[in-house]
Design an enzyme around this catalytic site. Structure first.
Site, PDB file in Angstrom:
ATOM      1  N   ILE A  12      85.247  75.442   7.830  1.00 61.47           N
ATOM      2  CA  ILE A  12      84.957  74.022   8.069  1.00 61.47           C
ATOM      3  C   ILE A  12      83.636  73.636   7.408  1.00 61.47           C
ATOM      4  O   ILE A  12      83.518  72.583   6.771  1.00 61.47           O
ATOM      5  CB  ILE A  12      84.913  73.723   9.582  1.00 61.47           C
ATOM      6  N   ASP A  59      69.965  84.566   8.788  1.00 63.07           N
ATOM      7  CA  ASP A  59      70.687  84.802  10.040  1.00 63.07           C
ATOM      8  C   ASP A  59      70.075  83.948  11.149  1.00 63.07           C
ATOM      9  O   ASP A  59      68.870  84.035  11.408  1.00 63.07           O
ATOM     10  CB  ASP A  59      70.546  86.298  10.379  1.00 63.07           C
ATOM     11  N   THR A 130      84.244  73.413  20.116  1.00 61.28           N
ATOM     12  CA  THR A 130      85.691  73.595  20.135  1.00 61.28           C
ATOM     13  C   THR A 130      86.315  73.043  21.416  1.00 61.28           C
ATOM     14  O   THR A 130      85.660  72.998  22.468  1.00 61.28           O
ATOM     15  CB  THR A 130      86.007  75.103  20.037  1.00 61.28           C
ATOM     16  N   ASP A 131      87.589  72.692  21.341  1.00 60.11           N
ATOM     17  CA  ASP A 131      88.300  72.253  22.556  1.00 60.11           C
ATOM     18  C   ASP A 131      88.584  73.426  23.501  1.00 60.11           C
ATOM     19  O   ASP A 131      88.938  73.215  24.663  1.00 60.11           O
ATOM     20  CB  ASP A 131      89.610  71.524  22.193  1.00 60.11           C
ATOM     21  N   GLU A 132      88.404  74.674  23.004  1.00 59.26           N
ATOM     22  CA  GLU A 132      88.733  75.835  23.847  1.00 59.26           C
ATOM     23  C   GLU A 132      87.801  75.955  25.050  1.00 59.26           C
ATOM     24  O   GLU A 132      88.123  76.651  26.011  1.00 59.26           O
ATOM     25  CB  GLU A 132      88.698  77.123  23.022  1.00 59.26           C
ATOM     26  N   SER A 158      81.415  81.920  24.874  1.00 63.23           N
ATOM     27  CA  SER A 158      80.171  81.844  24.085  1.00 63.23           C
ATOM     28  C   SER A 158      79.947  80.426  23.564  1.00 63.23           C
ATOM     29  O   SER A 158      78.814  79.939  23.537  1.00 63.23           O
ATOM     30  CB  SER A 158      80.192  82.863  22.937  1.00 63.23           C
ATOM     31  N   LYS A 159      81.017  79.737  23.169  1.00 66.61           N
ATOM     32  CA  LYS A 159      80.860  78.356  22.686  1.00 66.61           C
ATOM     33  C   LYS A 159      80.471  77.434  23.852  1.00 66.61           C
ATOM     34  O   LYS A 159      79.653  76.539  23.698  1.00 66.61           O
ATOM     35  CB  LYS A 159      82.143  77.865  22.016  1.00 66.61           C
TER      36      LYS A 159
END
Ligand code: NAD
Ligand code: DAU
Length: 349
Positions: A12, A59, A130-132, A158-159
């Site tokens: 993305i 990083d 994310t939608d998760e 984690s998100k």
């Protein structure tokens, strides 16, 4: 304006970087990426010589590195996409997701806050999620921006954690933030570990196409360029402190999607109709496999005027064409040769 985009060498991120570099020549776009297995600078070969584009290899887990680049480049805004993104990998190695998605995000928030604290209101930290994070739906219903978080995989946990930290920095320190939570993307440059590019690669090479469980899980699919357009709209027109859901209004059961893909590819490859469906192979289900994701994007559509630009059939057809025309990209990724691109193009500069 100096915009730091993290994860710009990934799927993305590469589309977001290209959109911003080409649409806003007056902006300086910095792409920060540490080139994990998912980072591929060949995704941006067409724009890498642009004067308003700079690649930074580093990083986000390293705060000293972030301190150095913020000090040197004085970024005005951040669009944060860098992440470990694959659910199956998170099941195998959750800690890698904690480092990048949680600690990396907090490092970025800390560094931005420190460097922007004298004039916070002139800056923006835009977090891409994310939608998760909303969990799993039954047969009915849609995720809205008010849906309670219920992450169920190490990736989504984690998100979700990173989303909470972003909102905490807004509420606690006044850091100007925006967030978006998007459904499943598909399109060019997608790493062939995810369902659609993996299936395209396997169908093309007449290999088994693995479908987890009975293939009854449902995902909402969005063409990646439409996600990049939504990020552009939210970055420029969205309200500070707010969250926008992004989806394609495009739900598919995995098995139906794979059958459509097989049929499209039979036609494009000149195979008899039904030939590629023979490759479909039902395999052991993913642990904790979320049944259904579906997202309500009406806030984004009504308030910012965004809408998907392609139907799924059109987007999938464009995606298959891209993979069939870019066999070198796919061969380089599957063989690991893409890792040499950075050495060839950048290390001698
Ligand atoms: P991707 O895996 O294709 O790309 C991630 C990029 O981040 C890679 O270029 C990688 O090298 C870089 N990266 C990883 N760890 C890093 C680190 N420690 N420091 C610097 N760079 C690092 O991911 P994607 O599918 O393009 O997803 C981008 C973002 O969008 C992620 O935050 C993801 O959670 C989110 N998202 C993805 C989807 C989807 O369907 N792919 C949907 C909604 C949200
Ligand atoms: O919903 C947004 C999320 O979509 C993003 O946040 C993630 O970064 C992205 O990877 C994606 O997660 P999914 O787990 O939904 O995507 P994936 O392509 O891995 O799987 C899509 C569906 O297909 C899911 O139900 C699992 C199934 N699947 C997946 C693979 C790789 C298969 O049946 N076979 C497979 O080989």
């Amino acid at each position: 304006m100096k915009v730091l985009i993290t994860g710009g060498a990934g799927f993305i991120g590469s589309h977001v970087v290209r959109l911003f570099v080409t649409k806003y020549p007056e902006y300086q776009i910095f792409n920060l990426d540490n080139l994990t297995y998912a980072g591929n600078l060949a995704n941006l070969s067409d724009i890498e010589e642009r004067e308003n584009y700079t690649f930074l290899k580093g990083d986000i887990v390293d705060p000293a590195y972030l301190e150095g680049i913020f000090e040197e480049h004085k970024f005005d805004s951040v669009i944060h996409l860098a992440a470990e993104s694959h659910v199956d990998r998170s099941i195998a190695d959750p800690l890698a997701f904690v480092y990048t998605n949680v600690i990396g995000t907090v490092n970025l928030l800390n560094t931005a806050r420190k460097h922007w604290k004298t004039n916070l209101q002139d800056h923006l930290f835009y977090h891409v999620s994310t939608d998760e994070v909303y969990g799993s739906l039954g047969e009915e219903g849609l995720f809205t921006e008010e849906t309670a978080y219920d992450p169920r995989s190490p990736y989504s946990a984690s998100k979700a954690s990173s989303d909470h930290f972003v909102r905490a920095y807004y509420h606690t320190y006044g850091l100007p933030v925006k967030l978006s939570n998007c459904s499943n993307n598909y399109g060019p440059n997608h790493f062939p570990e995810k369902l659609i590019p993996l299936a395209i690669y396997n169908i093309q090479n007449e290999r088994p196409v693995p479908v987890y469980g009975k293939g009854e899980n449902v995902r909402d699919w969005l063409y990646v360029l439409d996600h990049a357009r939504a990020i552009d709209d939210i970055f420029h027109k969205g309200n500070i402190g707010e969250t926008y859901n992004i989806g394609g209004v495009n739900e598919w059961r995995n098995i139906d999607l794979i059958e459509l893909l097989c049929d499209q590819m039979d036609e494009k490859l000149g195979r008899p109709t039904g030939e590629s469906r023979k490759l479909i192979t039902f395999v052991k289900d993913r642990a904790g496999h979320d049944l259904r994701y579906a997202i309500d994007s009406s806030k984004l559509m009504n308030e910012l005027g965004w809408a998907p630009s392609v139907t799924f059939e059109q987007g999938l057809s464009k995606t298959v064409d891209w993979y069939l025309e870019n066999t070198e990209w796919l061969n380089n990724v599957t063989s690991g040769n893409y890792k040499a691109y950075y050495e060839q193009q950048y290390t001698h500069r």
